[in-house]
Motif scaffolding. Structure first.
Motif, PDB file in Angstrom:
ATOM      1  N   TYR A 196       0.838  -1.196   0.000  1.00  0.00           N
ATOM      2  CA  TYR A 196       0.000   0.000   0.000  1.00  0.00           C
ATOM      3  C   TYR A 196       0.877   1.251   0.000  1.00  0.00           C
ATOM      4  O   TYR A 196       2.034   1.225   0.419  1.00  0.00           O
ATOM      5  CB  TYR A 196      -0.942   0.008   1.202  1.00  0.00           C
ATOM      6  CG  TYR A 196      -0.236   0.032   2.544  1.00  0.00           C
ATOM      7  CD1 TYR A 196      -0.006   1.240   3.209  1.00  0.00           C
ATOM      8  CD2 TYR A 196       0.189  -1.149   3.150  1.00  0.00           C
ATOM      9  CE1 TYR A 196       0.650   1.266   4.435  1.00  0.00           C
ATOM     10  CE2 TYR A 196       0.840  -1.130   4.380  1.00  0.00           C
ATOM     11  CZ  TYR A 196       1.066   0.077   5.014  1.00  0.00           C
ATOM     12  OH  TYR A 196       1.716   0.106   6.218  1.00  0.00           O
ATOM     13  N   GLY A 197       0.312   2.339  -0.488  1.00  0.00           N
ATOM     14  CA  GLY A 197       1.068   3.585  -0.551  1.00  0.00           C
ATOM     15  C   GLY A 197       0.827   4.498   0.623  1.00  0.00           C
ATOM     16  O   GLY A 197       1.687   5.294   0.994  1.00  0.00           O
ATOM     17  N   PHE A 230       1.027  -7.077   5.010  1.00  0.00           N
ATOM     18  CA  PHE A 230       0.832  -5.734   4.469  1.00  0.00           C
ATOM     19  C   PHE A 230       2.149  -4.951   4.609  1.00  0.00           C
ATOM     20  O   PHE A 230       2.695  -4.829   5.703  1.00  0.00           O
ATOM     21  CB  PHE A 230      -0.306  -5.024   5.209  1.00  0.00           C
ATOM     22  CG  PHE A 230      -1.600  -5.783   5.146  1.00  0.00           C
ATOM     23  CD1 PHE A 230      -2.458  -5.630   4.074  1.00  0.00           C
ATOM     24  CD2 PHE A 230      -1.935  -6.685   6.146  1.00  0.00           C
ATOM     25  CE1 PHE A 230      -3.644  -6.345   3.998  1.00  0.00           C
ATOM     26  CE2 PHE A 230      -3.125  -7.409   6.085  1.00  0.00           C
ATOM     27  CZ  PHE A 230      -3.975  -7.243   5.008  1.00  0.00           C
ATOM     28  N   LEU A 231       2.610  -4.424   3.494  1.00  0.00           N
ATOM     29  CA  LEU A 231       3.914  -3.762   3.426  1.00  0.00           C
ATOM     30  C   LEU A 231       3.761  -2.430   2.703  1.00  0.00           C
ATOM     31  O   LEU A 231       3.113  -2.365   1.648  1.00  0.00           O
ATOM     32  CB  LEU A 231       4.904  -4.666   2.675  1.00  0.00           C
ATOM     33  CG  LEU A 231       6.305  -4.143   2.388  1.00  0.00           C
ATOM     34  CD1 LEU A 231       7.039  -3.777   3.679  1.00  0.00           C
ATOM     35  CD2 LEU A 231       7.096  -5.187   1.602  1.00  0.00           C
ATOM     36  N   GLN A 232       4.339  -1.376   3.237  1.00  0.00           N
ATOM     37  CA  GLN A 232       4.182  -0.044   2.651  1.00  0.00           C
ATOM     38  C   GLN A 232       5.240   0.232   1.597  1.00  0.00           C
ATOM     39  O   GLN A 232       6.429  -0.035   1.788  1.00  0.00           O
ATOM     40  CB  GLN A 232       4.231   1.040   3.725  1.00  0.00           C
ATOM     41  CG  GLN A 232       3.885   2.428   3.172  1.00  0.00           C
ATOM     42  CD  GLN A 232       3.584   3.440   4.256  1.00  0.00           C
ATOM     43  OE1 GLN A 232       3.821   3.189   5.439  1.00  0.00           O
ATOM     44  NE2 GLN A 232       3.059   4.589   3.861  1.00  0.00           N
ATOM     45  N   GLN A 233       4.766   0.779   0.475  1.00  0.00           N
ATOM     46  CA  GLN A 233       5.664   1.240  -0.580  1.00  0.00           C
ATOM     47  C   GLN A 233       6.365   2.503  -0.095  1.00  0.00           C
ATOM     48  O   GLN A 233       5.788   3.312   0.635  1.00  0.00           O
ATOM     49  CB  GLN A 233       4.855   1.537  -1.846  1.00  0.00           C
ATOM     50  CG  GLN A 233       5.669   1.862  -3.069  1.00  0.00           C
ATOM     51  CD  GLN A 233       4.790   2.052  -4.305  1.00  0.00           C
ATOM     52  OE1 GLN A 233       3.571   1.979  -4.227  1.00  0.00           O
ATOM     53  NE2 GLN A 233       5.411   2.291  -5.439  1.00  0.00           N
ATOM     54  N   SER A 234       7.590   2.695  -0.511  1.00  0.00           N
ATOM     55  CA  SER A 234       8.323   3.878  -0.051  1.00  0.00           C
ATOM     56  C   SER A 234       7.861   5.120  -0.812  1.00  0.00           C
ATOM     57  O   SER A 234       7.513   5.062  -1.997  1.00  0.00           O
ATOM     58  CB  SER A 234       9.835   3.692  -0.233  1.00  0.00           C
ATOM     59  OG  SER A 234      10.219   3.899  -1.579  1.00  0.00           O
ATOM     60  N   GLU A 266      11.981  -0.340   7.400  1.00  0.00           N
ATOM     61  CA  GLU A 266      11.712  -0.979   8.688  1.00  0.00           C
ATOM     62  C   GLU A 266      10.669  -2.075   8.549  1.00  0.00           C
ATOM     63  O   GLU A 266      10.790  -3.169   9.128  1.00  0.00           O
ATOM     64  CB  GLU A 266      11.243   0.067   9.705  1.00  0.00           C
ATOM     65  CG  GLU A 266      12.254   1.159   9.998  1.00  0.00           C
ATOM     66  CD  GLU A 266      12.263   2.279   8.955  1.00  0.00           C
ATOM     67  OE1 GLU A 266      11.418   2.225   8.026  1.00  0.00           O
ATOM     68  OE2 GLU A 266      13.116   3.173   9.053  1.00  0.00           O
ATOM     69  N   GLN A 267       9.623  -1.816   7.777  1.00  0.00           N
ATOM     70  CA  GLN A 267       8.596  -2.826   7.558  1.00  0.00           C
ATOM     71  C   GLN A 267       9.146  -3.982   6.737  1.00  0.00           C
ATOM     72  O   GLN A 267       8.815  -5.147   6.990  1.00  0.00           O
ATOM     73  CB  GLN A 267       7.395  -2.212   6.834  1.00  0.00           C
ATOM     74  CG  GLN A 267       6.576  -1.256   7.663  1.00  0.00           C
ATOM     75  CD  GLN A 267       5.302  -0.854   6.935  1.00  0.00           C
ATOM     76  OE1 GLN A 267       4.894  -1.485   5.967  1.00  0.00           O
ATOM     77  NE2 GLN A 267       4.672   0.204   7.382  1.00  0.00           N
ATOM     78  N   GLN A 268       9.968  -3.666   5.751  1.00  0.00           N
ATOM     79  CA  GLN A 268      10.519  -4.707   4.879  1.00  0.00           C
ATOM     80  C   GLN A 268      11.250  -5.768   5.698  1.00  0.00           C
ATOM     81  O   GLN A 268      11.075  -6.965   5.463  1.00  0.00           O
ATOM     82  CB  GLN A 268      11.469  -4.077   3.865  1.00  0.00           C
ATOM     83  CG  GLN A 268      12.194  -5.084   2.976  1.00  0.00           C
ATOM     84  CD  GLN A 268      13.161  -4.409   2.028  1.00  0.00           C
ATOM     85  OE1 GLN A 268      12.801  -3.492   1.309  1.00  0.00           O
ATOM     86  NE2 GLN A 268      14.409  -4.864   2.022  1.00  0.00           N
ATOM     87  N   ILE A 271       8.649  -8.027   7.501  1.00  0.00           N
ATOM     88  CA  ILE A 271       7.855  -8.827   6.560  1.00  0.00           C
ATOM     89  C   ILE A 271       8.710  -9.930   5.953  1.00  0.00           C
ATOM     90  O   ILE A 271       8.276 -11.086   5.834  1.00  0.00           O
ATOM     91  CB  ILE A 271       7.262  -7.938   5.458  1.00  0.00           C
ATOM     92  CG1 ILE A 271       6.208  -6.993   6.041  1.00  0.00           C
ATOM     93  CG2 ILE A 271       6.669  -8.783   4.336  1.00  0.00           C
ATOM     94  CD1 ILE A 271       4.952  -7.642   6.535  1.00  0.00           C
ATOM     95  N   PHE A 272       9.926  -9.605   5.570  1.00  0.00           N
ATOM     96  CA  PHE A 272      10.794 -10.614   4.956  1.00  0.00           C
ATOM     97  C   PHE A 272      11.132 -11.720   5.949  1.00  0.00           C
ATOM     98  O   PHE A 272      11.239 -12.888   5.581  1.00  0.00           O
ATOM     99  CB  PHE A 272      12.066  -9.960   4.420  1.00  0.00           C
ATOM    100  CG  PHE A 272      11.869  -9.201   3.132  1.00  0.00           C
ATOM    101  CD1 PHE A 272      10.597  -8.915   2.651  1.00  0.00           C
ATOM    102  CD2 PHE A 272      12.960  -8.760   2.391  1.00  0.00           C
ATOM    103  CE1 PHE A 272      10.413  -8.204   1.463  1.00  0.00           C
ATOM    104  CE2 PHE A 272      12.791  -8.064   1.204  1.00  0.00           C
ATOM    105  CZ  PHE A 272      11.515  -7.780   0.744  1.00  0.00           C
ATOM    106  N   SER A 273      11.291 -11.364   7.211  1.00  0.00           N
ATOM    107  CA  SER A 273      11.545 -12.382   8.224  1.00  0.00           C
ATOM    108  C   SER A 273      10.355 -13.317   8.346  1.00  0.00           C
ATOM    109  O   SER A 273      10.518 -14.546   8.469  1.00  0.00           O
ATOM    110  CB  SER A 273      11.829 -11.723   9.578  1.00  0.00           C
ATOM    111  OG  SER A 273      13.029 -10.986   9.540  1.00  0.00           O
TER     112      SER A 273
END
Length: 440
Positions: A196-197, A230-234, A266-268, A271-273
């Motif tokens: 999401y943006g 859910f991961l935020q786009q930069s 930070e979110q990445q 989420i990747f973990s």
């Protein structure tokens, strides 16, 4: 039961034109008001589908939305016959013609968000058409898109086509361009990664942050998605021209191929973990030192299609990239290094010419909606929308019969273009046995 990824490409409609309507889409803005080439555009799209069919991939297609959408002009106060409304709009509000003639439904990645039956609690394949409310020319698409989806996926035993989300700023939804299904194999449940943006009504970027967190959460709820992240786009990516996440990232199976500046860092990490705990996750990060964000966006490196082998195995994967990637020295050099690197799964690149689409801001991945389907679900798809050599030949013949070679902005004011477009779509509906899909 065996599952396969199937790509459904949007047929490029006869009113393909460059109006520059999408704020934040740099290619669209750059080519605004240029002459377009509708016949060439549609044939390029069909040839991309043919490339995948010949490689052994399962391929389908969607109808174009009916254009011009004169119901919009009526809603905005224009009266009279179809031709009279076109003439009045050309004189009183010519910018509205660009909106109602837009052929942007060609970008099927924005048609809907999909949850496969493996990932849904009720065991059905779910589709939610995107409301696309950030831009006026795309916000008018979803009623027709819903009818088209119901025409293609017309068996309620297997498929559930929802209506678009409530069209309000907090629930702005741009479809699968901001969603990726990741998993170990196609034969086991996966994870829906929603990007999401923005998470509020406020837009904190220079260009619109189109996808909202609330929209993504609502789709996951309505689809009964078993596992959603859910991961935020930069903001850096958005303001550089990545109006959708698929301009800076593409994933499939256990692999996520993305630019270093794609996500909020930070979110990445978190989420990747989480993904690594659930599957043999492979993050393929392209550093800004290897490919600048500007080069990634201008070449649409990440708007390539990332494909497993035709048999569904993900040990060796393939990119279907636009020829602009081959023409960009930095991007081409990176891709040559990438496929030589055996520590990651991308083993080959095929370059396809979709320059007409690219000039309006959409690459190979924009043109398709990915749907994971079982053998029984594929058998339940309307067979008229399965791409075979014979069907693609028929579509090419239809394009050659009906499409103009060139279309200038001034041509939108000519009612004859409307007549030609409706005639073409009527013949297409007859060819595919789906007359009810269109309401002129």
């Amino acid at each position: 039961m065996t599952f396969h990824e199937m790509n459904f490409d949007g047929l490029i409609g006869p009113t393909h034109n460059y109006s520059g309507l999408a704020v934040g889409n740099l290619a669209s803005a750059k080519n605004a008001k240029n002459t377009s080439f509708p016949k060439e555009a549609a044939l390029q799209g069909i040839e991309k589908m043919r490339t995948l069919v010949r490689k052994g991939y399962k391929q389908g297609f969607f109808l174009p939305n009916a254009r011009p959408d004169l119901s919009v002009l009526r809603n905005l106060g224009f009266t009279g016959t179809n031709s009279q409304m076109i003439n009045k709009a050309a004189k009183q509000a010519p910018e509205l013609l660009s909106m109602v003639y837009s052929a942007s439904s060609m970008w099927a990645a924005n048609a809907a968000t999909v949850t496969p039956s493996l990932d849904s609690r009720d065991g059905k394949v779910h589709f939610t058409p995107a409301n696309l409310l950030t831009t006026a020319h795309r916000a008018i698409e979803h009623p027709q898109t819903e009818r088209i989806l119901k025409t293609v996926f017309n068996n309620s035993k297997y498929f559930k086509v929802h209506s678009a989300l409530y069209s309000q700023n907090e629930f702005a939804d741009e479809g699968a361009a901001n969603h990726t299904r990741l998993g170990g194999t196609y034969q086991e449940p996966g994870v829906g990664l929603f990007v999401y943006g923005r998470s509020s009504q406020a837009n904190l970027t220079r260009f619109p942050a189109r996808q909202t967190l609330k929209a993504s959460q609502a789709i996951a709820r309505s689809h009964g998605t078993r596992e959603a992240l859910f991961l935020q786009q930069s903001s850096v990516a958005i303001d550089a021209g990545a109006f959708h996440n698929d301009v800076v990232a593409v994933g499939n199976g256990p692999a996520l191929f993305f630019h270093e500046d794609a996500f909020v860092a930070e979110q990445q990490t978190a989420i990747f973990s989480s993904l690594a705990e659930q599957m043999p996750f492979k993050a393929i990060c392209v550093s800004r030192d290897e490919v600048s964000l500007a080069d990634a966006i201008s070449s649409y490196l990440f708007n390539s299609q990332l494909l497993a082998n035709p048999d569904g195995s993900t040990g060796e994967m393939h990119l279907i990239a636009p020829t602009e990637c081959r023409d960009n020295k930095a991007v081409f050099a990176y891709l040559e290094r990438l496929i030589a690197d055996t520590t990651q799964p991308i083993r080959s690149v095929t370059y396809v010419d979709v320059r007409q689409s690219m000039s309006n801001g959409g690459g190979p991945a924009c043109l398709r909606l990915r749907v994971l389907l079982s053998d029984d679900e594929i058998a339940a798809v309307n067979p008229n929308f399965i791409a075979t050599e014979e069907q693609l030949n028929a579509l090419s013949d239809w394009v050659n019969q009906h499409y103009r070679d060139e279309l200038a902005p001034a041509d939108l004011a000519d009612p004859e273009l409307m007549i030609e477009s409706y005639d073409a779509l009527t013949d297409l509906a007859d060819l595919l046995g789906c007359e009810a899909a269109y309401k002129f």
